[in-house]
Write a protein that holds these residues in place. Structure first.
Motif, PDB file in Angstrom:
ATOM      1  N   LYS A   2      59.108  31.787  36.282  1.00 32.98           N
ATOM      2  CA  LYS A   2      59.548  32.097  34.928  1.00 32.98           C
ATOM      3  C   LYS A   2      60.686  33.107  34.974  1.00 32.98           C
ATOM      4  N   LEU A   3      61.752  32.796  34.238  1.00 36.37           N
ATOM      5  CA  LEU A   3      62.893  33.695  34.157  1.00 36.37           C
ATOM      6  C   LEU A   3      62.990  34.279  32.758  1.00 36.37           C
ATOM      7  N   ASN A   4      63.462  35.496  32.692  1.00 37.79           N
ATOM      8  CA  ASN A   4      63.739  36.147  31.411  1.00 37.79           C
ATOM      9  C   ASN A   4      65.232  36.073  31.143  1.00 37.79           C
ATOM     10  N   ARG A   5      65.576  35.892  29.885  1.00 34.10           N
ATOM     11  CA  ARG A   5      66.991  35.874  29.501  1.00 34.10           C
ATOM     12  C   ARG A   5      67.316  37.189  28.802  1.00 34.10           C
ATOM     13  N   LEU A   6      68.359  37.846  29.285  1.00 36.23           N
ATOM     14  CA  LEU A   6      68.866  39.065  28.669  1.00 36.23           C
ATOM     15  C   LEU A   6      70.334  38.837  28.338  1.00 36.23           C
ATOM     16  N   CYS A   7      70.760  39.310  27.163  1.00 38.58           N
ATOM     17  CA  CYS A   7      72.138  39.111  26.722  1.00 38.58           C
ATOM     18  C   CYS A   7      72.761  40.457  26.384  1.00 38.58           C
ATOM     19  N   TYR A   8      74.047  40.574  26.680  1.00 43.37           N
ATOM     20  CA  TYR A   8      74.762  41.837  26.504  1.00 43.37           C
ATOM     21  C   TYR A   8      76.142  41.564  25.905  1.00 43.37           C
ATOM     22  N   ALA A   9      76.704  42.582  25.255  1.00 44.54           N
ATOM     23  CA  ALA A   9      78.056  42.497  24.700  1.00 44.54           C
ATOM     24  C   ALA A   9      78.891  43.667  25.208  1.00 44.54           C
ATOM     25  N   GLU A  46      76.243  34.501  33.310  1.00 39.58           N
ATOM     26  CA  GLU A  46      77.436  33.885  32.752  1.00 39.58           C
ATOM     27  C   GLU A  46      78.070  34.875  31.790  1.00 39.58           C
ATOM     28  N   ILE A  47      79.404  34.879  31.744  1.00 41.55           N
ATOM     29  CA  ILE A  47      80.130  35.716  30.782  1.00 41.55           C
ATOM     30  C   ILE A  47      81.032  34.797  29.968  1.00 41.55           C
ATOM     31  N   TYR A  48      80.969  34.959  28.650  1.00 41.26           N
ATOM     32  CA  TYR A  48      81.807  34.211  27.715  1.00 41.26           C
ATOM     33  C   TYR A  48      82.708  35.195  26.987  1.00 41.26           C
ATOM     34  N   ARG A  49      83.851  34.690  26.522  1.00 45.83           N
ATOM     35  CA  ARG A  49      84.785  35.540  25.789  1.00 45.83           C
ATOM     36  C   ARG A  49      85.188  34.865  24.489  1.00 45.83           C
ATOM     37  N   CYS A  50      85.254  35.659  23.430  1.00 50.01           N
ATOM     38  CA  CYS A  50      85.788  35.235  22.142  1.00 50.01           C
ATOM     39  C   CYS A  50      86.741  36.345  21.704  1.00 50.01           C
ATOM     40  N   GLY A  51      88.058  36.071  21.730  1.00 49.43           N
ATOM     41  CA  GLY A  51      89.016  37.142  21.472  1.00 49.43           C
ATOM     42  C   GLY A  51      88.888  38.169  22.567  1.00 49.43           C
ATOM     43  N   ASN A  52      88.613  39.413  22.179  1.00 47.15           N
ATOM     44  CA  ASN A  52      88.408  40.442  23.202  1.00 47.15           C
ATOM     45  C   ASN A  52      86.929  40.843  23.339  1.00 47.15           C
ATOM     46  N   ARG A  53      86.032  40.094  22.707  1.00 46.68           N
ATOM     47  CA  ARG A  53      84.586  40.355  22.816  1.00 46.68           C
ATOM     48  C   ARG A  53      83.996  39.531  23.940  1.00 46.68           C
ATOM     49  N   LEU A  54      83.230  40.180  24.818  1.00 50.06           N
ATOM     50  CA  LEU A  54      82.530  39.513  25.906  1.00 50.06           C
ATOM     51  C   LEU A  54      81.057  39.392  25.571  1.00 50.06           C
ATOM     52  N   PHE A  55      80.466  38.313  26.016  1.00 53.93           N
ATOM     53  CA  PHE A  55      79.040  38.054  25.838  1.00 53.93           C
ATOM     54  C   PHE A  55      78.501  37.624  27.192  1.00 53.93           C
ATOM     55  N   MET A  56      77.530  38.379  27.732  1.00 54.56           N
ATOM     56  CA  MET A  56      76.966  38.082  29.048  1.00 54.56           C
ATOM     57  C   MET A  56      75.517  37.637  28.891  1.00 54.56           C
ATOM     58  N   ILE A  57      75.205  36.515  29.536  1.00 50.30           N
ATOM     59  CA  ILE A  57      73.837  35.998  29.562  1.00 50.30           C
ATOM     60  C   ILE A  57      73.338  36.124  30.990  1.00 50.30           C
ATOM     61  N   THR A  58      72.182  36.740  31.156  1.00 52.94           N
ATOM     62  CA  THR A  58      71.584  36.824  32.481  1.00 52.94           C
ATOM     63  C   THR A  58      70.210  36.172  32.451  1.00 52.94           C
ATOM     64  N   GLU A  59      69.872  35.531  33.535  1.00 55.30           N
ATOM     65  CA  GLU A  59      68.532  34.998  33.759  1.00 55.30           C
ATOM     66  C   GLU A  59      67.955  35.828  34.898  1.00 55.30           C
ATOM     67  N   THR A  60      66.858  36.525  34.608  1.00 55.85           N
ATOM     68  CA  THR A  60      66.319  37.474  35.576  1.00 55.85           C
ATOM     69  C   THR A  60      64.889  37.120  35.962  1.00 55.85           C
ATOM     70  N   SER A  61      64.480  37.632  37.106  1.00 57.47           N
ATOM     71  CA  SER A  61      63.089  37.496  37.517  1.00 57.47           C
ATOM     72  C   SER A  61      62.206  38.250  36.523  1.00 57.47           C
ATOM     73  N   ALA A  62      60.946  37.893  36.473  1.00 58.69           N
ATOM     74  CA  ALA A  62      60.013  38.510  35.532  1.00 58.69           C
ATOM     75  C   ALA A  62      59.887  40.013  35.756  1.00 58.69           C
ATOM     76  N   ASP A  63      60.086  40.467  36.994  1.00 55.00           N
ATOM     77  CA  ASP A  63      59.935  41.892  37.288  1.00 55.00           C
ATOM     78  C   ASP A  63      61.260  42.657  37.256  1.00 55.00           C
ATOM     79  N   PHE A  64      62.318  42.028  36.771  1.00 54.98           N
ATOM     80  CA  PHE A  64      63.616  42.697  36.687  1.00 54.98           C
ATOM     81  C   PHE A  64      63.522  43.927  35.792  1.00 54.98           C
ATOM     82  N   ASP A  65      64.112  45.027  36.259  1.00 59.37           N
ATOM     83  CA  ASP A  65      64.124  46.278  35.496  1.00 59.37           C
ATOM     84  C   ASP A  65      65.575  46.751  35.395  1.00 59.37           C
TER      85      ASP A  65
END
Length: 111
Positions: A2-9, A46-65
């Motif tokens: 099982k992976l967890n998804r975390l998103c950042y801007a 993965e990192i996506y860009r819209c204009g100058n805004r970045l959006f990062m999606i990570t798939e992490t292990s369940a124990d990721f800290d």
């Protein structure tokens, strides 16, 4: 597994030339950076860009800290070199606190 998804801007400095350079760096990141990402428990990113805004999606292990990853990054000179280089292109989003770069996003909808 099982992976967890975390998103950042994060934002880029709104300059076409700098944005192009930033994207070029990300076509082939340094091997030490890829290694540090994987060793921290991030299985995919993965990192996506819209204009100058970045959006990062990570798939992490369940124990990721994220705090452990942050400390690993602080202790790794090559990661610090990369982060300092990337700050030439990035800027904090308007509501970030001093020193914050990638801000966690809150999911508000899931189908």
């Amino acid at each position: 597994m099982k992976l967890n998804r975390l998103c950042y801007a994060c934002d880029l400095i709104n300059d076409a030339g700098l944005i192009e350079e930033y994207e070029t760096y990300h076509q082939k990141i340094w091997p030490e950076i890829e290694k540090s990402i994987l060793e921290a428990g991030i299985a995919d990113m993965e990192i996506y860009r819209c204009g100058n805004r970045l959006f990062m999606i990570t798939e992490t292990s369940a124990d990721f800290d994220p705090e452990v990853k942050k400390q690993m990054d602080l202790d790794n000179p090559k990661v610090q070199e990369w982060e300092n280089l990337m700050w030439n292109y990035q800027q904090a989003i308007p509501f970030a606190h001093e020193g914050e770069k990638w801000i966690p996003m809150k999911r508000i909808f899931k189908l």
